[in-house]
Design an enzyme around this catalytic site. Sequence first.
Site, PDB file in Angstrom:
ATOM      1  N   SER A   1      85.156  45.961  72.115  1.00 32.88           N
ATOM      2  CA  SER A   1      84.618  44.678  71.690  1.00 32.88           C
ATOM      3  C   SER A   1      85.616  43.543  71.914  1.00 32.88           C
ATOM      4  O   SER A   1      85.961  43.229  73.048  1.00 32.88           O
ATOM      5  CB  SER A   1      84.201  44.782  70.216  1.00 32.88           C
ATOM      6  OG  SER A   1      83.493  43.648  69.793  1.00 32.88           O
TER       7      SER A   1
ATOM      8  N   ASP B   1      90.900  39.685  84.609  1.00 34.74           N
ATOM      9  CA  ASP B   1      90.085  38.946  85.577  1.00 34.74           C
ATOM     10  C   ASP B   1      90.767  37.666  86.052  1.00 34.74           C
ATOM     11  O   ASP B   1      90.518  37.197  87.166  1.00 34.74           O
ATOM     12  CB  ASP B   1      88.728  38.612  84.986  1.00 34.74           C
ATOM     13  CG  ASP B   1      87.807  39.824  84.929  1.00 34.74           C
ATOM     14  OD1 ASP B   1      88.291  40.939  85.188  1.00 34.74           O
ATOM     15  OD2 ASP B   1      86.613  39.667  84.616  1.00 34.74           O
TER      16      ASP B   1
ATOM     17  N   LYS C   1      82.135  48.259  74.990  1.00 28.62           N
ATOM     18  CA  LYS C   1      81.167  47.574  74.113  1.00 28.62           C
ATOM     19  C   LYS C   1      81.076  46.125  74.552  1.00 28.62           C
ATOM     20  O   LYS C   1      81.986  45.331  74.318  1.00 28.62           O
ATOM     21  CB  LYS C   1      81.585  47.657  72.645  1.00 28.62           C
ATOM     22  CG  LYS C   1      80.611  46.959  71.697  1.00 28.62           C
ATOM     23  CD  LYS C   1      81.080  47.032  70.257  1.00 28.62           C
ATOM     24  CE  LYS C   1      80.107  46.350  69.308  1.00 28.62           C
ATOM     25  NZ  LYS C   1      80.055  44.886  69.526  1.00 28.62           N
TER      26      LYS C   1
END
Length: 562
Positions: free
Chosen positions: A292, A303, A317
Site C-alpha cells: 500500500s 519510476d 496492493k
Amino acid sequence: MPILLALSVVFGIIIGTFYAKHFSGNRLNIINSGSNRLNNLLRIIDDQYVDTVDIDNLVEKAMPEILAELDPHSVYISSRDVQQATDDLRGSFSGVGIEFVIREDTIRVQNVIADGPAERAGLLAGDKIVMIDDKPFVGEEVTNEEAMHRLKGPKGSKVKVGVTRYGNKEVKQYVITRDDITTHSVSATYMLDAHTGYMKIKSFGETTYEEMLVALAQLSTSGMEQLVIDLRDNNGGYMLSAVQIADEFLPARRMIVYTEGRKSPREDYVSSGRGSYQNLPLVVLINETSASAAEIVAGAIQDNDRGTVIGRRSFGKGLVQKPIEFPDGSMIRLTIARYYTPSGRCIQKPYTLGKDRHYEEDLLLRYQHGEFFSQDSIKQSGPAYHTVLGRTVYGGGGIMPDIFVAEDTSEITSYYKEAAMSGLIMQFAFEYTDANRQKLKPYTELSPFVTYLKSQGLPEQFATWAEKHGLKRRNLMLQTSHKLFEKYLISRVVYNMLNEEAWMKYLNADDPAVREALDVFNKNAAFPKPDGKGDKPQTTAFMGNGPRLPLRPHLVASYSWS
C-alpha cells in the site's frame, strides 16, 4: 376561477390514483430491488419470524459477508474495534502505557512507558496482570483484543489492575489513571557508518511525515551523506503520509502517484520541489509484506529514477480505501479507486471478487514457488512501463526491486522451523528475560549486552527448556541451526530489555539487504542510469536449500500496546 381550480385538483387526483394502481406492480419491483430488498427482508424477519431476533446482531454478521463479495480490501469494522483499527495510524491513543504479550493465558507486561500512567501507578516490566476492575482476567478469554478493550479508555478514566510479580504470588492492586500515549511509526534512526543514515518506517500514520523530518534532521547532524529507508514489513497506512515523504526527496513537478476510480475522477499528486533532500543518495528496502503506502513511496522513487530499490517483490496492493462511518460508531473501508505509480502502472496483484483463497494465500504460494529464493521464479505477467530514464518496470503484481536479495535458508532445519512457528522461542526469551532482569539491567548499551548474551549459551538453554515443553531435542539440527537460534533468541532479549531501535541495530548488523545497500553507496550507484539494467533486476545471491515457509518471526515485534 375557483371552480376551475377545484376541478383541476380533482381531475389530477383521479389520474394519479389510476396510474398508481395501474403501475403498482412496477413500483413494487423498483422498491424491492437492491438495498431496499435487504431492508424489506429485515423488516419482514422482525415482524413475522417465529422467534425473537436481534436485528442489530444479524446486520453485524451480514455486513462483513456482503463486503467479502467485493475486493479483498473492502472491510467492515465493528464499533467495538474501530478505535483499535485507527489508533496505530493516529500516532496516539488513551490507555495505561504498557507494552504487553500474552503467555499461558495471562497478560505479561513487556515494557512500561517512562513517566506513563502505569509507571506512575507502580507497575514494572515483568508484572503479570491477573485481574482487571476486581474481576479475574486469566484463561481463554484473555486475547489481545479483549485485553486492549479493557485496558484502553478515555483520558482521565481509571482502571484497577491486580498484579503478581516475579517471585511473589501475592496479588497487588494498582489504580491507573489513563492518559494519552504517543506511538511512533519511525521506529529506528541511526548511522550505519560514518556517512550512511538508516531510518525504519513501520507504518504510515498521521504523524509519520513529522517524525521523518525529525529523524532526518537528527541524521544530518550526525554526518549523513546518504540514506537507507527501510520499508520492509510495512503494511501501509495513509496515502497522504506516503505522498509527503516521497515529496521530500523528489525534484519539482514530478508525479508521485495518481488515483482513479469509477466514481472517483483522476487525481494527480505531484511533487512541490520544496523537499530538503532532493539530491541525497537514496536506497529503499522492501520485501513481500511491504504494501500500500509503502509501495507508493517505493514506486515513486523507482519510476522517477530517484534512488535504488533493494529487496524482494512487494505485496501488490494498489487499491485505495475510503473510511465511511455509521451512526452507531462502526465503519467500512470501501475501495473507491486504484492508485497508479508515475509510469502509469497499477501494481495491484490479480484477484477475483468474493472470498479469494488464492489471494489470501499468495505469500505462502510465493514461498512454495521459490520466489523468495530465486529471481527466476518470479513471473510478472502485467504490462510493461518505463521509468523517466527508460528503464522497464511492470504492473500487475507489486514493486519489483532494482536489486533482488534472496532469503537465506541454508541453516534452517525442521527442528528450528517447529521451534519458531510454535512460539516456543518467543516464550523462552520472555521467561529468560523475566527471570534475569536484575542481571540484565546493567547492560544499557547494545554491544556489551550482545557479548554477554552470547556467552550464556542461549541455544542450549532453549533446547533443554523446550524439551520440557514438548519439543524433542535434536542435537544435530541444533548444531546446524545454532546461529539462527542464537540470533533469534538474542534479538528477542534485546527487544525485551532495551528498545526497538537497539533490536533493529542488532538485526541489521549482518542483514544481506543492508549490506547490499552499503555496497551500492560504495559504488556511487544509488542513482539509476539509463543503461538498460533496469530491464532485469540484478540479483544478490544469498541462496539456501530451496523454498520454505516464512520463518522470520524474530523480525516481528509481536507485542501490543495499551
